[in-house]
Motif scaffolding. Structure first.
Motif, mmCIF file in Angstrom:
data_model
loop_
_atom_site.group_PDB
_atom_site.id
_atom_site.type_symbol
_atom_site.label_atom_id
_atom_site.label_comp_id
_atom_site.label_asym_id
_atom_site.label_seq_id
_atom_site.Cartn_x
_atom_site.Cartn_y
_atom_site.Cartn_z
ATOM 1 N N ILE A 213 45.156 24.875 -22.967
ATOM 2 C CA ILE A 213 43.771 24.432 -23.217
ATOM 3 C C ILE A 213 42.820 25.370 -22.471
ATOM 4 O O ILE A 213 42.830 25.431 -21.236
ATOM 5 C CB ILE A 213 43.556 22.968 -22.742
ATOM 6 N N PRO A 214 41.994 26.115 -23.198
ATOM 7 C CA PRO A 214 41.123 27.087 -22.524
ATOM 8 C C PRO A 214 40.001 26.427 -21.721
ATOM 9 O O PRO A 214 39.575 25.311 -22.029
ATOM 10 C CB PRO A 214 40.535 27.896 -23.695
ATOM 11 N N SER B 210 41.368 26.855 -29.061
ATOM 12 C CA SER B 210 40.644 28.087 -29.347
ATOM 13 C C SER B 210 39.302 28.168 -28.614
ATOM 14 O O SER B 210 38.458 27.281 -28.743
ATOM 15 C CB SER B 210 40.426 28.177 -30.868
ATOM 16 N N LYS B 211 39.140 29.272 -27.852
ATOM 17 C CA LYS B 211 37.871 29.490 -27.143
ATOM 18 C C LYS B 211 36.727 29.583 -28.135
ATOM 19 O O LYS B 211 35.634 29.076 -27.917
ATOM 20 C CB LYS B 211 37.885 30.837 -26.413
ATOM 21 N N GLU B 212 36.984 30.300 -29.248
ATOM 22 C CA GLU B 212 35.918 30.546 -30.230
ATOM 23 C C GLU B 212 35.445 29.234 -30.843
ATOM 24 O O GLU B 212 34.251 29.018 -31.025
ATOM 25 C CB GLU B 212 36.388 31.501 -31.344
ATOM 26 N N SER B 213 36.408 28.344 -31.155
ATOM 27 C CA SER B 213 36.016 27.067 -31.751
ATOM 28 C C SER B 213 35.172 26.267 -30.758
ATOM 29 O O SER B 213 34.191 25.626 -31.139
ATOM 30 C CB SER B 213 37.242 26.250 -32.158
ATOM 31 N N ALA B 214 35.570 26.314 -29.482
ATOM 32 C CA ALA B 214 34.800 25.574 -28.467
ATOM 33 C C ALA B 214 33.370 26.098 -28.417
ATOM 34 O O ALA B 214 32.412 25.316 -28.394
ATOM 35 C CB ALA B 214 35.474 25.712 -27.100
ATOM 36 N N LYS B 215 33.238 27.416 -28.447
ATOM 37 C CA LYS B 215 31.879 27.997 -28.400
ATOM 38 C C LYS B 215 31.061 27.556 -29.602
ATOM 39 O O LYS B 215 29.876 27.263 -29.488
ATOM 40 C CB LYS B 215 31.966 29.528 -28.341
ATOM 41 N N LYS B 216 31.723 27.519 -30.772
ATOM 42 C CA LYS B 216 31.018 27.086 -31.987
ATOM 43 C C LYS B 216 30.553 25.633 -31.859
ATOM 44 O O LYS B 216 29.477 25.269 -32.325
ATOM 45 C CB LYS B 216 31.947 27.183 -33.199
ATOM 46 N N ILE B 217 31.399 24.793 -31.253
ATOM 47 C CA ILE B 217 31.030 23.376 -31.095
ATOM 48 C C ILE B 217 29.780 23.254 -30.222
ATOM 49 O O ILE B 217 28.820 22.559 -30.577
ATOM 50 C CB ILE B 217 32.200 22.558 -30.467
ATOM 51 N N TYR B 218 29.775 23.952 -29.086
ATOM 52 C CA TYR B 218 28.605 23.873 -28.189
ATOM 53 C C TYR B 218 27.347 24.359 -28.901
ATOM 54 O O TYR B 218 26.275 23.767 -28.762
ATOM 55 C CB TYR B 218 28.836 24.699 -26.918
ATOM 56 N N ALA B 219 27.509 25.449 -29.682
ATOM 57 C CA ALA B 219 26.333 26.003 -30.367
ATOM 58 C C ALA B 219 25.814 25.027 -31.424
ATOM 59 O O ALA B 219 24.606 24.789 -31.521
ATOM 60 C CB ALA B 219 26.691 27.348 -31.005
ATOM 61 N N ALA B 220 26.735 24.426 -32.206
ATOM 62 C CA ALA B 220 26.299 23.515 -33.283
ATOM 63 C C ALA B 220 25.587 22.296 -32.721
ATOM 64 O O ALA B 220 24.631 21.788 -33.291
ATOM 65 C CB ALA B 220 27.506 23.084 -34.111
ATOM 66 N N LYS B 221 26.056 21.828 -31.572
ATOM 67 C CA LYS B 221 25.514 20.611 -30.970
ATOM 68 C C LYS B 221 24.289 20.875 -30.107
ATOM 69 O O LYS B 221 23.540 19.963 -29.775
ATOM 70 C CB LYS B 221 26.622 20.024 -30.093
ATOM 71 N N GLY B 222 24.121 22.149 -29.722
ATOM 72 C CA GLY B 222 23.039 22.481 -28.800
ATOM 73 C C GLY B 222 23.337 21.904 -27.425
ATOM 74 O O GLY B 222 22.457 21.393 -26.741
ATOM 75 N N ARG B 223 24.609 21.970 -27.031
ATOM 76 C CA ARG B 223 25.040 21.311 -25.798
ATOM 77 C C ARG B 223 25.336 22.325 -24.706
ATOM 78 O O ARG B 223 25.918 23.371 -24.970
ATOM 79 C CB ARG B 223 26.321 20.547 -26.112
ATOM 80 N N PRO B 224 24.982 22.022 -23.445
ATOM 81 C CA PRO B 224 25.334 22.932 -22.349
ATOM 82 C C PRO B 224 26.844 23.081 -22.261
ATOM 83 O O PRO B 224 27.565 22.099 -22.387
ATOM 84 C CB PRO B 224 24.803 22.217 -21.093
#
Ligand code: TXA
Ligand code: MG
Length: 345
Positions: free
Chosen positions: A108-109, A47-61
């Motif tokens: 895998i997106p 899921s693209k959305e889940s990936a975006k959420k992971i980056y946001a939660a971690k503060g990761r590029p």
């Protein structure tokens, strides 16, 4: 966001907790799960959305790709183009602390792989991680569950400090057995296996299974400015506490004398060997195990760095590790934590 923290100590009698974590993941939420290496910040890897959420939660590029976690080595077929070498590695080291990079399949997106055509595949051995992945029935994308730039978490307390309020659930599965992130290898079409990140699956162990194993130059963090790291994560400052960390390189006795004199001059925190605790002033000592017990140093490294940093000392000193076997992984993390600052004694 409300974060639920649950402890799982007995996978056979805590099926409902496992199902709850799994359903968060299948419904597009974030759940932190324990693994044998470090804790992972999990989401649905398709899921693209889940990936975006992971980056946001971690503060990761978002150009720093995620590892996807699968239940069985054969599941890799669904997400990547495997080959004979992959199965050789899987037979020898999976489930366990090895991540293999392969060409990705469309399912895998690009959001998960940071825009790359390859995907990192790992089959963890931690029983709680395995049960959750199995129950979810999807691949779980999970970077280490720390805020970007801080040391990887090796117990639930570290995760709570970094991510409470930023994820739906934190699953506490106790202390991580290995304490350093997995070994990452890339398998090329010509059969060469390139080690991108050292971990508990050592160079020598890989050489027992594959004929041609090479070390990536990015591993020691010695890339020149225009070189491109094969593993994007290697270009970021990593594993580092806020305080300055300096690694000491010299004879045991000389290093000890240096530390004794430094303790008189400043508030220094010391990641020392057990053998040294009696010989140094007791304040701000963080023993990492017996001098020859590299597995224990690995297990304790990140938590010692976090605890030392929390004391806000003037400086953190640690021993420069030997680079053989698991020592190479320890060296790789410590040299980054110290931003390459090594003092010859
Ligand atoms: O032990 C581990 O590997 C832990 C646990 C949670 O599984 N995970 C972990 O993930 O350390 P992370 O995201 O903190 O580190 C993954 C590293 C990053 O340096 C990233 O750049 C690299 O793997 N990586 C991921 N996919 C890649 C790819 N397709 N090509 C090259 N490097 C990749
Ligand atoms: Mg990480």
């Amino acid at each position: 966001m409300n974060t639920e923290v649950i402890k799982i100590t007995d996978i056979n009698n805590q099926k409902s907790e496992i199902l709850k974590a799994a359903s968060i993941l299948t419904n597009g939420g974030l759940a932190v799960i324990p693994t044998e290496t470090v804790y992972g910040l999990g989401g649905d890897a398709c899921s693209k959305e889940s990936a975006k959420k992971i980056y946001a939660a971690k503060g990761r590029p978002s150009d720093n790709p995620l590892i996807i976690h699968i239940f069985s080595p054969d599941d890799a077929e669904k997400y990547a183009y495997t080959n004979e070498i992959y199965y050789r590695l899987a037979k020898a080291f999976m489930p366990g602390p090895l991540t293999v990079i392969l060409k990705k399949k469309d399912i895998i997106p690009y959001e998960v792989t940071g825009g790359l055509d390859t995907v990192a595949i790992r089959c963890p051995s931690h029983p709680v991680a395995r049960e959750i992945i199995k129950a979810a029935g999807i691949p779980i994308a999970a970077p280490s569950a720390n805020l970007s730039g801080s040391p990887s978490p090796t117990c639930a307390e570290h995760v709570i400090n970094d991510l409470y309020g930023r994820v739906d659930m934190i699953v506490d599965g106790g202390e991580c057995e290995i304490g350093l992130e997995s070994t990452i290898v890339m398998v090329n079409e010509d059969g060469v296996v390139t080690m991108l990140r050292p971990g508990a699956v050592t160079y020598d162990a890989l050489c027992c299974v594959c004929e041609r194993v090479v070390l990536s130059p990015s591993m020691e963090g010695t890339l020149s400015e225009n070189e491109h790291p094969l593993s994007p994560g290697m270009k970021y400052r990593h594993y580092a506490p806020d305080c300055r960390v300096v690694l000491l390189d010299g004879d045991d006795k000389d290093v000890l004398d240096f530390l004794i004199s430094e303790q008189k001059k400043c508030r220094c925190a010391i990641l020392c060997y057990n053998e040294e605790t009696e010989l140094l002033d007791a304040s701000l000592l963080f023993p990492v195990g017996d001098k020859t017990d590299v597995a224990e140093h690995a297990r304790r490294l990140f938590s010692s760095l976090r605890r030392a940093d929390a004391e806000k000392p003037d400086i953190i000193y640690a021993h420069l590790p030997d680079r053989s076997g698991l020592g190479l992984a320890l060296y790789n993390r410590m040299i980054r934590a110290a931003s390459h600052e090594v003092k010859k004694i």
